[in-house]
Write a protein that holds these residues in place. Sequence first.
Motif, PDB file in Angstrom:
ATOM      1  N   MET A  25      35.052  39.133  36.271  1.00  0.00           N
ATOM      2  CA  MET A  25      36.193  39.793  36.865  1.00  0.00           C
ATOM      3  C   MET A  25      36.951  38.831  37.767  1.00  0.00           C
ATOM      4  O   MET A  25      36.435  37.804  38.169  1.00  0.00           O
ATOM      5  CB  MET A  25      35.735  41.010  37.681  1.00  0.00           C
ATOM      6  N   THR A  26      38.158  39.160  38.106  1.00  0.00           N
ATOM      7  CA  THR A  26      38.926  38.356  39.044  1.00  0.00           C
ATOM      8  C   THR A  26      38.674  38.847  40.454  1.00  0.00           C
ATOM      9  O   THR A  26      37.998  39.849  40.675  1.00  0.00           O
ATOM     10  CB  THR A  26      40.435  38.467  38.738  1.00  0.00           C
ATOM     11  N   ASP A  27      39.224  38.144  41.432  1.00  0.00           N
ATOM     12  CA  ASP A  27      39.072  38.549  42.824  1.00  0.00           C
ATOM     13  C   ASP A  27      40.129  39.544  43.248  1.00  0.00           C
ATOM     14  O   ASP A  27      40.199  39.927  44.406  1.00  0.00           O
ATOM     15  CB  ASP A  27      39.146  37.320  43.738  1.00  0.00           C
ATOM     16  N   GLU A  28      40.981  39.973  42.333  1.00  0.00           N
ATOM     17  CA  GLU A  28      42.016  40.930  42.691  1.00  0.00           C
ATOM     18  C   GLU A  28      41.396  42.313  42.873  1.00  0.00           C
ATOM     19  O   GLU A  28      40.604  42.760  42.058  1.00  0.00           O
ATOM     20  CB  GLU A  28      43.091  40.981  41.612  1.00  0.00           C
ATOM     21  N   VAL A  29      41.747  42.944  43.957  1.00  0.00           N
ATOM     22  CA  VAL A  29      41.197  44.265  44.255  1.00  0.00           C
ATOM     23  C   VAL A  29      42.328  45.172  44.695  1.00  0.00           C
ATOM     24  O   VAL A  29      43.396  44.726  45.087  1.00  0.00           O
ATOM     25  CB  VAL A  29      40.127  44.193  45.370  1.00  0.00           C
ATOM     26  N   GLU A  30      42.061  46.448  44.644  1.00  0.00           N
ATOM     27  CA  GLU A  30      43.043  47.440  45.081  1.00  0.00           C
ATOM     28  C   GLU A  30      42.833  47.731  46.551  1.00  0.00           C
ATOM     29  O   GLU A  30      41.736  48.064  46.977  1.00  0.00           O
ATOM     30  CB  GLU A  30      42.886  48.722  44.262  1.00  0.00           C
ATOM     31  N   LEU A  31      43.870  47.611  47.350  1.00  0.00           N
ATOM     32  CA  LEU A  31      43.799  47.896  48.774  1.00  0.00           C
ATOM     33  C   LEU A  31      44.363  49.283  49.025  1.00  0.00           C
ATOM     34  O   LEU A  31      45.499  49.570  48.669  1.00  0.00           O
ATOM     35  CB  LEU A  31      44.586  46.855  49.574  1.00  0.00           C
ATOM     36  N   ARG A  45      42.446  48.597  56.413  1.00  0.00           N
ATOM     37  CA  ARG A  45      42.426  48.591  54.967  1.00  0.00           C
ATOM     38  C   ARG A  45      41.009  48.843  54.479  1.00  0.00           C
ATOM     39  O   ARG A  45      40.043  48.524  55.139  1.00  0.00           O
ATOM     40  CB  ARG A  45      42.887  47.233  54.409  1.00  0.00           C
ATOM     41  N   GLN A  46      40.936  49.383  53.301  1.00  0.00           N
ATOM     42  CA  GLN A  46      39.652  49.542  52.636  1.00  0.00           C
ATOM     43  C   GLN A  46      39.822  49.133  51.193  1.00  0.00           C
ATOM     44  O   GLN A  46      40.829  49.427  50.570  1.00  0.00           O
ATOM     45  CB  GLN A  46      39.154  50.990  52.699  1.00  0.00           C
ATOM     46  N   VAL A  47      38.845  48.424  50.685  1.00  0.00           N
ATOM     47  CA  VAL A  47      38.856  48.063  49.285  1.00  0.00           C
ATOM     48  C   VAL A  47      37.997  49.070  48.537  1.00  0.00           C
ATOM     49  O   VAL A  47      36.806  49.210  48.809  1.00  0.00           O
ATOM     50  CB  VAL A  47      38.287  46.638  49.084  1.00  0.00           C
ATOM     51  N   LEU A  48      38.627  49.824  47.660  1.00  0.00           N
ATOM     52  CA  LEU A  48      37.923  50.800  46.840  1.00  0.00           C
ATOM     53  C   LEU A  48      37.720  50.191  45.466  1.00  0.00           C
ATOM     54  O   LEU A  48      38.684  49.824  44.799  1.00  0.00           O
ATOM     55  CB  LEU A  48      38.732  52.090  46.719  1.00  0.00           C
ATOM     56  N   LEU A  49      36.479  50.090  45.061  1.00  0.00           N
ATOM     57  CA  LEU A  49      36.195  49.429  43.802  1.00  0.00           C
ATOM     58  C   LEU A  49      35.413  50.355  42.884  1.00  0.00           C
ATOM     59  O   LEU A  49      34.435  50.964  43.277  1.00  0.00           O
ATOM     60  CB  LEU A  49      35.365  48.165  44.045  1.00  0.00           C
ATOM     61  N   GLY A  50      35.815  50.424  41.644  1.00  0.00           N
ATOM     62  CA  GLY A  50      35.025  51.124  40.647  1.00  0.00           C
ATOM     63  C   GLY A  50      35.073  52.625  40.779  1.00  0.00           C
ATOM     64  O   GLY A  50      35.918  53.200  41.443  1.00  0.00           O
ATOM     65  N   GLY A  51      34.096  53.271  40.134  1.00  0.00           N
ATOM     66  CA  GLY A  51      33.990  54.714  40.214  1.00  0.00           C
ATOM     67  C   GLY A  51      35.014  55.433  39.363  1.00  0.00           C
ATOM     68  O   GLY A  51      35.313  56.596  39.585  1.00  0.00           O
ATOM     69  N   LEU A 106      29.742  44.693  40.866  1.00  0.00           N
ATOM     70  CA  LEU A 106      29.170  46.012  40.584  1.00  0.00           C
ATOM     71  C   LEU A 106      30.245  47.058  40.332  1.00  0.00           C
ATOM     72  O   LEU A 106      29.984  48.086  39.699  1.00  0.00           O
ATOM     73  CB  LEU A 106      28.271  46.451  41.735  1.00  0.00           C
ATOM     74  N   SER A 107      31.444  46.799  40.821  1.00  0.00           N
ATOM     75  CA  SER A 107      32.522  47.769  40.607  1.00  0.00           C
ATOM     76  C   SER A 107      32.859  47.931  39.136  1.00  0.00           C
ATOM     77  O   SER A 107      33.481  48.918  38.737  1.00  0.00           O
ATOM     78  CB  SER A 107      33.773  47.340  41.372  1.00  0.00           C
ATOM     79  N   GLN A 108      32.463  46.969  38.328  1.00  0.00           N
ATOM     80  CA  GLN A 108      32.728  47.039  36.894  1.00  0.00           C
ATOM     81  C   GLN A 108      31.642  47.808  36.134  1.00  0.00           C
ATOM     82  O   GLN A 108      31.764  48.027  34.928  1.00  0.00           O
ATOM     83  CB  GLN A 108      32.832  45.619  36.314  1.00  0.00           C
ATOM     84  N   LYS A 109      30.586  48.179  36.862  1.00  0.00           N
ATOM     85  CA  LYS A 109      29.481  48.893  36.219  1.00  0.00           C
ATOM     86  C   LYS A 109      29.803  50.389  36.164  1.00  0.00           C
ATOM     87  O   LYS A 109      30.081  51.013  37.190  1.00  0.00           O
ATOM     88  CB  LYS A 109      28.181  48.673  37.006  1.00  0.00           C
TER      89      LYS A 109
END
Length: 522
Positions: A1-7, A18-24, A270-273
């Motif tokens: 994955m890349t380091d780009e995340v949703e803020l 800010r919070q980084v929400l990953l996956g789910g 792990l956000s990709q799991k």
Amino acid sequence: MTDEVELVAWPPFGSGRRQVLLGGAAAGLAAMLPRWAWAEGSDKATLSIAYPVDVPTWDPNALSIPATQNLYETVFDSPLRYSPELKLSPRQVTEWKFVDDKATRLEITLRDDILFHDGSRLTMEDVKFSLADRAKADKKLVVAGMFNTVADIEVVSPTKGVMVFSRPTPAAPIYLAFLTGYVVPKAYMLEVGPEGFNAKPIGAGPYRMVEHQRGSRIVLEAFDKYWGGVPPIKQVIFEITPEAATRVALVESGRAGFAAQLPVREAQRLSQKQGLVTRIYPFSEVYMLRIPNYVPPMDNDHVRTAMHLSIDTQALSKAFYAGVAKPLSVMAPEGTPSHVPDFKFPYDKNKAVEELKAAGFSTSNPVSFTLLSTNGVFPNDYDMARAIVQMWKAVGINATIEETTSAKLLDAAQNGKLTGPLLYSWANATGDPENYAGRIFDPRLRFSTWKDMSLSPRIDKLMTEVNESERIAGYKALNVESSEKSWAIPLLQGITTVAYSAALEPTLFDNGYVLPAEMKYK
């Protein structure tokens, strides 16, 4: 994955929160969850939590480190608590108010339906014993430092009392929601003593301890007479796993439904799991370097300033915390009362070289010392220590990293035995400056970082100032001066990283609390 995340916006800890929400992405879709996640979610009775540290003792008035607060809150509850958005809220205490204009008498009212795990009722006598009598009887207990102005607690009735302070203590209510402010059963503690209590603790929290394999696991069982109602999850198992990689493996395999304090890159992966949710968010903790001025060359002003000038905090945040951990110039995160937005301590390697030269050092004649660091207590702690050492090396500072544990650093820091600066995470569940600069720089406290007795009158004035605007202004000035003189080195606002089964619904707090009673399965 890349380091780009949703803020994504997070509640009001600060305007820039800010919070980084990953996956789910499949969080609500049972058919898409892995078999292990759905099986755990369908049980809804047991939750395993992969956790980095064990409790040093089950006596919550005796010793305290930030990460143990989740366990103490779970077993003992607390008189007051800060809400997920850092608002002081009632718990065991329902009402509190000063009954004089000097902030020396705080009236508190207890709930009348609080039971300890042995079935006995929690009363004001237990509050007096825990927060006043024990503190006066044994000055080595951490509660003695945190409640050092409590002269007495007058018991008016089983549910009403007055906390009497030896001097004005306007910030007193915050300590009822902070480290060591826990109520233990007086009769039981006197019967079995501290050792007996440590072996078989009794609290009044939502869970009771039923098994403790030190350094391995803690098994908790929901208390069916808890005043707040029986928690949705009936059994919680804290798997004590100091190694971050092991915590990652436990939650990834489904052997744990929740894991705390994971390396940021692992949380991103792990956000990709499928069936996992991971979150990265800032909270009210401060990553800092504790400076023991009783250890040369930390007593040299030029050396400390050079250490401070040569640390690129922006690079640390970007490299290890996805840019979420905000660089700090003072010991207070953005959005807290004593943050100073118009003060910036510079990153300047050239000035660092000049400071070292003034102290008689250079790249060809480097100053040498030991940097103490934990490994896995908070996200990427050891990685950050290694990066700082490399930054120092570039200007003429030769630091050797010594890995330590929470238990070792607790003993060393509180007993004046640190052998060098310590990379540390200073917790403040309240956000109030008294528990940042006030406690960090009070030289009389065992756990303070800078031992300069000339600061005592200044700290006393701040801690007794009943005018709130003047109190905050004073702490801001202390923050700026302490940073300019590098009595301690603020680095970054702390972040926390968690990963959990998409079948789980946890409540996450701005002070980093991870509380099983605030979790449930969907």
